[in-house]
Design a protein around this motif. Structure first.
Motif, PDB file in Angstrom:
ATOM      1  N   ALA A 116       8.245  -3.821  -6.551  1.00  0.00           N
ATOM      2  CA  ALA A 116       7.808  -4.454  -5.296  1.00  0.00           C
ATOM      3  C   ALA A 116       7.182  -3.429  -4.365  1.00  0.00           C
ATOM      4  CB  ALA A 116       8.983  -5.153  -4.613  1.00  0.00           C
ATOM      5  N   GLU A 117       7.792  -2.239  -4.274  1.00  0.00           N
ATOM      6  CA  GLU A 117       7.237  -1.187  -3.408  1.00  0.00           C
ATOM      7  C   GLU A 117       5.854  -0.760  -3.873  1.00  0.00           C
ATOM      8  OE1 GLU A 117       7.632   0.348  -0.398  1.00  0.00           O
ATOM      9  OE2 GLU A 117       9.017  -1.328  -0.323  1.00  0.00           O
ATOM     10  N   SER A 118       5.703  -0.532  -5.169  1.00  0.00           N
ATOM     11  CA  SER A 118       4.406  -0.127  -5.714  1.00  0.00           C
ATOM     12  C   SER A 118       3.340  -1.174  -5.409  1.00  0.00           C
ATOM     13  CB  SER A 118       4.494   0.067  -7.231  1.00  0.00           C
ATOM     14  OG  SER A 118       5.358   1.109  -7.555  1.00  0.00           O
ATOM     15  N   LEU A 119       3.697  -2.420  -5.600  1.00  0.00           N
ATOM     16  CA  LEU A 119       2.741  -3.502  -5.380  1.00  0.00           C
ATOM     17  C   LEU A 119       2.493  -3.764  -3.907  1.00  0.00           C
ATOM     18  CD1 LEU A 119       4.082  -5.675  -8.248  1.00  0.00           C
ATOM     19  CD2 LEU A 119       1.747  -4.797  -8.113  1.00  0.00           C
ATOM     20  N   SER A 120       3.493  -3.513  -3.062  1.00  0.00           N
ATOM     21  CA  SER A 120       3.294  -3.757  -1.626  1.00  0.00           C
ATOM     22  C   SER A 120       2.278  -2.778  -1.048  1.00  0.00           C
ATOM     23  CB  SER A 120       4.609  -3.715  -0.861  1.00  0.00           C
ATOM     24  OG  SER A 120       5.141  -2.426  -0.830  1.00  0.00           O
ATOM     25  N   GLU A 121       2.190  -1.580  -1.616  1.00  0.00           N
ATOM     26  CA  GLU A 121       1.180  -0.619  -1.172  1.00  0.00           C
ATOM     27  C   GLU A 121      -0.224  -1.153  -1.470  1.00  0.00           C
ATOM     28  OE1 GLU A 121       1.938   3.297  -2.723  1.00  0.00           O
ATOM     29  OE2 GLU A 121       4.037   3.212  -2.100  1.00  0.00           O
ATOM     30  N   ILE A 122      -0.395  -1.744  -2.634  1.00  0.00           N
ATOM     31  CA  ILE A 122      -1.697  -2.319  -2.990  1.00  0.00           C
ATOM     32  C   ILE A 122      -1.968  -3.549  -2.125  1.00  0.00           C
ATOM     33  CG2 ILE A 122      -3.058  -3.355  -4.835  1.00  0.00           C
ATOM     34  CD1 ILE A 122      -1.429  -1.630  -6.798  1.00  0.00           C
ATOM     35  N   ALA A 123      -0.939  -4.358  -1.899  1.00  0.00           N
ATOM     36  CA  ALA A 123      -1.101  -5.547  -1.048  1.00  0.00           C
ATOM     37  C   ALA A 123      -1.552  -5.136   0.350  1.00  0.00           C
ATOM     38  CB  ALA A 123       0.204  -6.328  -0.981  1.00  0.00           C
ATOM     39  N   GLU A 124      -0.975  -4.072   0.875  1.00  0.00           N
ATOM     40  CA  GLU A 124      -1.355  -3.586   2.204  1.00  0.00           C
ATOM     41  C   GLU A 124      -2.801  -3.104   2.207  1.00  0.00           C
ATOM     42  OE1 GLU A 124      -1.021  -2.545   6.261  1.00  0.00           O
ATOM     43  OE2 GLU A 124      -0.014  -3.980   4.961  1.00  0.00           O
ATOM     44  N   ALA A 125      -3.217  -2.445   1.129  1.00  0.00           N
ATOM     45  CA  ALA A 125      -4.610  -1.999   1.033  1.00  0.00           C
ATOM     46  C   ALA A 125      -5.563  -3.193   1.041  1.00  0.00           C
ATOM     47  CB  ALA A 125      -4.813  -1.159  -0.222  1.00  0.00           C
ATOM     48  N   TRP A 126      -5.207  -4.270   0.346  1.00  0.00           N
ATOM     49  CA  TRP A 126      -6.028  -5.480   0.359  1.00  0.00           C
ATOM     50  C   TRP A 126      -6.079  -6.084   1.764  1.00  0.00           C
ATOM     51  CZ3 TRP A 126      -9.503  -7.550  -2.738  1.00  0.00           C
ATOM     52  CH2 TRP A 126      -9.531  -7.156  -4.074  1.00  0.00           C
ATOM     53  N   ARG A 127      -4.916  -6.095   2.434  1.00  0.00           N
ATOM     54  CA  ARG A 127      -4.878  -6.669   3.784  1.00  0.00           C
ATOM     55  C   ARG A 127      -5.786  -5.872   4.724  1.00  0.00           C
ATOM     56  NH1 ARG A 127      -3.182  -5.913   8.480  1.00  0.00           N
ATOM     57  NH2 ARG A 127      -2.069  -3.997   8.080  1.00  0.00           N
ATOM     58  N   ILE A 128      -5.724  -4.552   4.647  1.00  0.00           N
ATOM     59  CA  ILE A 128      -6.562  -3.685   5.496  1.00  0.00           C
ATOM     60  C   ILE A 128      -8.032  -3.876   5.165  1.00  0.00           C
ATOM     61  CG2 ILE A 128      -7.148  -1.283   5.979  1.00  0.00           C
ATOM     62  CD1 ILE A 128      -4.102  -0.673   5.676  1.00  0.00           C
ATOM     63  N   ALA A 129      -8.334  -3.941   3.873  1.00  0.00           N
ATOM     64  CA  ALA A 129      -9.739  -4.103   3.461  1.00  0.00           C
ATOM     65  C   ALA A 129     -10.317  -5.432   3.965  1.00  0.00           C
ATOM     66  CB  ALA A 129      -9.836  -4.038   1.934  1.00  0.00           C
TER      67      ALA A 129
END
Length: 132
Positions: A116-129
């Protein structure tokens, strides 16, 4: 009709399903990917909670959901346009999927939290993008 009847026994499940279906219907492209990541992280965190609380049925449901989302994300990769990024993401999704399936056999919530932590970092990058 059977689907609605099954959900009627669990108001929370009914609400979640309606919420996800509504948000999915409105999402496109990057918004849909972001939504899938959010749902994936939520499923993994719920699986960790279920392990800690001895809720094996919930764990199984959340692992199944997380695995399905990972397959959906992988199916959406465009290897022609995405090149090395698509290949890397495909390997990443496969690794996370294997870790989740392996963890589903045990009673340790940590692998679900790590995923979940690994994927939440990518999710945050998508949100910022998307916000940019």
């Amino acid at each position: 009709m059977a689907y609605a009847t099954a959900l009627a026994g669990n108001p929370y499940a009914t609400y979640r399903q309606i919420d996800v279906v509504g948000r999915t219907a409105e999402a496109q492209g990057p918004g849909l990917v972001q939504l899938l990541y959010e749902e994936l992280v939520a499923a993994l965190r719920a699986a960790a909670w279920a392990v800690e609380n001895g809720r094996l049925t919930v764990k199984s449901e959340r692992v199944t959901r997380a695995t399905a989302i990972l397959f959906a994300l992988e199916a959406g990769l465009d290897f022609e346009k995405g090149g090395d990024v698509s290949i890397t993401l495909s390997r990443f999704y496969g690794g996370i999927r294997k870790a989740i399936v392996d963890a589903s056999i045990g009673t340790d919530p940590a692998p679900f939290r790590v995923a979940a932590e690994s994927l939440s970092e990518i999710a945050e990058a998508w949100r910022i993008a998307r916000a940019a």
